[in-house]
Design an enzyme around this catalytic site. Structure first.
Site, PDB file in Angstrom:
ATOM      1  CD  GLU A 141      -2.764  -1.217  -0.055  1.00  0.00           C
ATOM      2  OE1 GLU A 141      -2.929  -0.060  -0.624  1.00  0.00           O
ATOM      3  OE2 GLU A 141      -3.299  -2.390  -0.339  1.00  0.00           O
ATOM      4  CB  CYS A 197      -1.798   7.208   2.731  1.00  0.00           C
ATOM      5  SG  CYS A 197      -2.797   6.055   3.756  1.00  0.00           S
TER       6      CYS A 197
HETATM    7  P1  NAD Z   1       9.103   5.208   3.181  1.00  0.00           P
HETATM    8  O1  NAD Z   1       8.696   4.667   1.954  1.00  0.00           O
HETATM    9  O2  NAD Z   1       9.947   6.342   3.388  1.00  0.00           O
HETATM   10  O3  NAD Z   1       9.432   4.298   4.184  1.00  0.00           O
HETATM   11  C1  NAD Z   1       8.325   3.041   4.487  1.00  0.00           C
HETATM   12  C2  NAD Z   1       9.373   1.821   5.064  1.00  0.00           C
HETATM   13  O4  NAD Z   1      10.243   1.654   3.988  1.00  0.00           O
HETATM   14  C3  NAD Z   1      10.161   2.168   6.085  1.00  0.00           C
HETATM   15  O5  NAD Z   1      10.374   1.058   7.000  1.00  0.00           O
HETATM   16  C4  NAD Z   1      11.742   2.723   5.901  1.00  0.00           C
HETATM   17  O6  NAD Z   1      12.655   2.262   6.573  1.00  0.00           O
HETATM   18  C5  NAD Z   1      11.712   1.390   4.417  1.00  0.00           C
HETATM   19  N1  NAD Z   1      12.583   1.986   3.443  1.00  0.00           N
HETATM   20  C6  NAD Z   1      12.831   3.096   2.967  1.00  0.00           C
HETATM   21  N2  NAD Z   1      13.738   3.033   2.067  1.00  0.00           N
HETATM   22  C7  NAD Z   1      13.919   1.798   1.632  1.00  0.00           C
HETATM   23  C8  NAD Z   1      14.711   1.076   0.638  1.00  0.00           C
HETATM   24  N3  NAD Z   1      15.427   1.649  -0.312  1.00  0.00           N
HETATM   25  N4  NAD Z   1      14.361  -0.369   0.583  1.00  0.00           N
HETATM   26  C9  NAD Z   1      13.697  -0.943   1.566  1.00  0.00           C
HETATM   27  N5  NAD Z   1      13.063  -0.371   2.547  1.00  0.00           N
HETATM   28  C10 NAD Z   1      12.999   0.968   2.579  1.00  0.00           C
HETATM   29  O7  NAD Z   1       7.520   5.861   3.753  1.00  0.00           O
HETATM   30  P2  NAD Z   1       7.198   6.614   5.054  1.00  0.00           P
HETATM   31  O8  NAD Z   1       7.788   8.187   4.811  1.00  0.00           O
HETATM   32  O9  NAD Z   1       7.283   5.827   6.372  1.00  0.00           O
HETATM   33  O10 NAD Z   1       5.428   6.653   4.966  1.00  0.00           O
HETATM   34  C11 NAD Z   1       4.993   7.705   4.059  1.00  0.00           C
HETATM   35  C12 NAD Z   1       4.642   7.047   2.879  1.00  0.00           C
HETATM   36  O11 NAD Z   1       3.575   5.907   3.077  1.00  0.00           O
HETATM   37  C13 NAD Z   1       3.785   7.818   1.796  1.00  0.00           C
HETATM   38  O12 NAD Z   1       3.850   7.734   0.440  1.00  0.00           O
HETATM   39  C14 NAD Z   1       2.151   7.298   2.178  1.00  0.00           C
HETATM   40  O13 NAD Z   1       1.327   7.512   1.245  1.00  0.00           O
HETATM   41  C15 NAD Z   1       2.586   5.954   2.225  1.00  0.00           C
HETATM   42  N6  NAD Z   1       1.541   5.244   2.906  1.00  0.00           N
HETATM   43  C16 NAD Z   1       0.414   4.623   2.324  1.00  0.00           C
HETATM   44  C17 NAD Z   1      -0.522   3.954   2.981  1.00  0.00           C
HETATM   45  C18 NAD Z   1      -1.806   3.187   2.161  1.00  0.00           C
HETATM   46  O14 NAD Z   1      -2.366   2.396   2.914  1.00  0.00           O
HETATM   47  N7  NAD Z   1      -1.591   3.196   0.940  1.00  0.00           N
HETATM   48  C19 NAD Z   1      -0.670   3.917   4.429  1.00  0.00           C
HETATM   49  C20 NAD Z   1       0.370   4.547   5.246  1.00  0.00           C
HETATM   50  C21 NAD Z   1       1.305   5.409   4.335  1.00  0.00           C
END
Ligand code: NAD
Length: 542
Positions: free
Chosen positions: A293, A327
């Site tokens: 998501e 989100c």
């Molecule tokens: P992010 O993508 O920065 O981080 C998410 C996770 O991925 C974290 O645990 C992070 O450490 C990890 N991560 C970061 N870079 C990585 C890589 N290169 N390889 C593997 N893992 C990696 O997101 P965030 O800032 O924590 O959350 C915000 C984002 O999440 C927004 O885009 C939001 O829209 C989305 N979001 C979506 C939903 C949904 O249900 N669609 C719900 C909540 C948040």
């Protein structure tokens, strides 16, 4: 327990506490907040139920007070990724052999612990390290998480009860096995409930999990693991590691026993992981399940018949609650010219009374954005809009990071339907508005559908049923969660299963049976009571 076909307790949504000023519940919560705020929590990784510390200590600061340390966590490396995988695989057999009722009992107990003795602690942790006010913490880390756990138990039992028909002389059965291997949960900063649910629902279906939370949510992730332990989750079923995302993904996703990814976060990160899975596809014992998501650019479109006050309120709540870091947050609005002045006036009136500051004071509707990067990103969009020829900042626009990362709720009005802040996910308290000519309703519906690559949430405001129907049809694929005369945020488990398509994710609807289906692999069993003893069918005439 396995000598009965058990029924699980009927799942109901956890009532939301109001935390009214002066109430006992708000006093208790704020006292817990203050106590935790004054402590320095040491947070280890947890692998096989053991606390794992390393030499590398990373300090944790609340976003609303970036000089005040509330604790630190122990950062791990590749060795810990390997240990977590190994430990999970080791725990698999025993966990898998446990009857489903035991798994249900563990997670139902976890829900009751959060509803009761852990409620203030998990809410306070979310307020401190993710900068959520009392209400935002309550609806996330208490209520939504409790709902995820209770409803998923009910959905699990319904799934197990789904059985095929049997012809005479045979008995057909479906068995819902856990995936072979281990699963990987990668979770975002913005919802404590999502962060707990992603590993928990996979474990509930009998899987073992390596869980990497966001480094900005480790403080409340620690409380989640405390709850799971007290609920009786056996060691090694969920292993929590604090390691570099990219490095961890490379290791986990090239392991032959990798069986499934449950991700929530940004679109780019998810796409990067999907590519890695593709590159490694020849290594795996099974085709892995991929659930993600991801981002959103959620819309509100108003018809000239919209109720002005309801629309203005939905924009204020939908765009600014939790600083626009949901989100599902409304981040682009399409308002007809005939009502825009009145809507703007109402929003201005409402936004004048908004208070901004630390979550310690429940009167603060807006708290800080998560970190310096988020602050800088918001600042850049605001600064560019101040100078743009085709956009202007009409409400808010102030920011201040001297004590915490505070960005005031901001409205950018643009005459360009493809202005950057109408198209790109900012993930902050910034709403962009495009005012359309009233006679351009149909064209504007197309614009809403085509403007962004995302398709997460969206709302239509109208009191004209024909207009609602037009939007309903034109925007069929523009949002996975579609709202009529309501803000696009605040989905409730069991009521509005949540998730989006296009660049917003695989739309497997967190907290629903659809999602749980991804973490099992069905086995069909046919048992014949009196098997045939001669190959000759009657048609052979022999
Ligand atoms: P992010 O993508 O920065 O981080 C998410 C996770 O991925 C974290 O645990 C992070 O450490 C990890 N991560 C970061 N870079 C990585 C890589 N290169 N390889 C593997 N893992 C990696 O997101 P965030 O800032 O924590 O959350 C915000 C984002 O999440 C927004 O885009 C939001 O829209 C989305 N979001 C979506 C939903 C949904 O249900 N669609 C719900 C909540 C948040």
């Amino acid at each position: 327990m396995s000598k009965a076909i058990s029924q699980v307790p009927f799942a109901q949504n956890e009532p939301i506490k109001t935390y009214a000023p002066g109430s006992e519940e708000v006093t208790k919560l704020i006292n817990t907040y203050k106590k935790m705020y004054a402590e320095k929590l040491e947070i280890p990784m947890i692998i096989g139920g053991k606390n794992i510390t390393t030499g590398e200590k990373i300090n944790i600061y609340p976003p609303h007070d970036h000089q005040h340390q509330v604790g630190y966590y122990h950062k791990g490396g590749i060795k810990h990724v390997d240990d977590a995988i190994h430990t999970a695989l080791h725990a698999k057999k025993q966990w898998n052999e446990l009857g489903w009722e035991h798994r249900a009992a563990i997670f139902l107990k976890a829900a009751d612990l959060i509803a009761g003795p852990y409620r203030d602690r998990i809410n306070a942790a979310t307020m401190i390290a993710q900068s959520k006010n009392v209400h935002q913490a309550e609806i996330d880390s208490a209520c939504e998480l409790i709902d995820f756990l209770r409803f998923n138990v009910e959905f699990m039992s319904e799934l197990y009860a789904e059985q095929p028909v049997s012809d005479a002389g045979i008995w057909n059965r479906s068995e819902y096995r856990a995936l072979e291997g281990f699963c990987f949960a990668v979770t975002p900063f913005n919802f404590t409930a999502i962060s707990a649910n992603l590993p928990a629902c996979m474990a509930m279906m009998g899987n073992v999990v390596v869980w990497k939370p966001s480094d900005k949510q480790i403080y409340s992730a620690h409380v989640i693991m405390e709850v799971f332990k007290e609920a009786g989750l056996p060691d090694g079923v969920i292993n929590m590691i604090f390691t570099d995302g990219q490095e961890t993904a490379e290791r986990v996703l090239s392991h032959p026993d990798f069986a499934g990814l449950h991700f929530t976060g940004s679109t780019n990160v998810f796409q990067g992981m999907w590519k890695m899975i593709g590159d490694n596809i020849h290594r795996y014992k099974s085709y892995p399940r991929i659930v993600g998501e991801t981002g959103g650019k959620d819309f509100v479109i108003a018809h000239p018949s919209a109720d002005i006050q309801a629309l203005a309120t939905a924009l204020v709540r939908g765009a600014y609650e939790y600083q626009g870091q949901k989100c599902s947050a409304a981040s682009r609005a399409y308002i007809p010219k005939s009502i825009w002045y009145a809507v703007k006036e109402d929003m201005e009136k409402q936004m004048k009374s908004i208070k901004i500051g630390s979550p310690e004071d429940p009167a603060h509707f807006i708290n800080a954005v998560i970190d310096k990067n988020a602050f800088e990103k918001c600042k850049t969009y605001i600064d560019r809009a101040q100078k743009a020829e085709d956009a202007k900042v009409i409400i808010g626009g102030q920011y201040d990071d001297r004590k915490g990362y505070f960005v005031h709720p901001t409205v950018i009005e643009t005459t360009n339907p493809h202005y950057e802040s109408l198209e790109q996910e900012i993930f902050g308290p910034i709403l962009s508005v495009y005012v359309y000519e009233d006679d351009q309703w149909e064209e504007t519906l197309q614009l809403v559908d085509n403007t962004s690559p995302y398709s997460l949430t969206g709302s239509i405001f109208s009191q004209d049923r024909y207009a609602i129907n037009e939007a309903y049809k034109a925007l069929e694929n523009a949002a996975g969660n579609f709202y009529i005369n309501d803000k696009p945020t605040g989905a409730v488990v069991g009521q509005q299963p949540f998730g989006g398509g296009r660049a917003s994710g695989t739309n497997d609807k967190a907290g629903s049976k659809m999602n749980l289906l991804r973490w099992i692999s069905a086995r069909s069993i046919k048992e014949t009571f009196v098997p045939a003893k001669d190959y000759k069918y009657p048609y052979l005439g022999l």
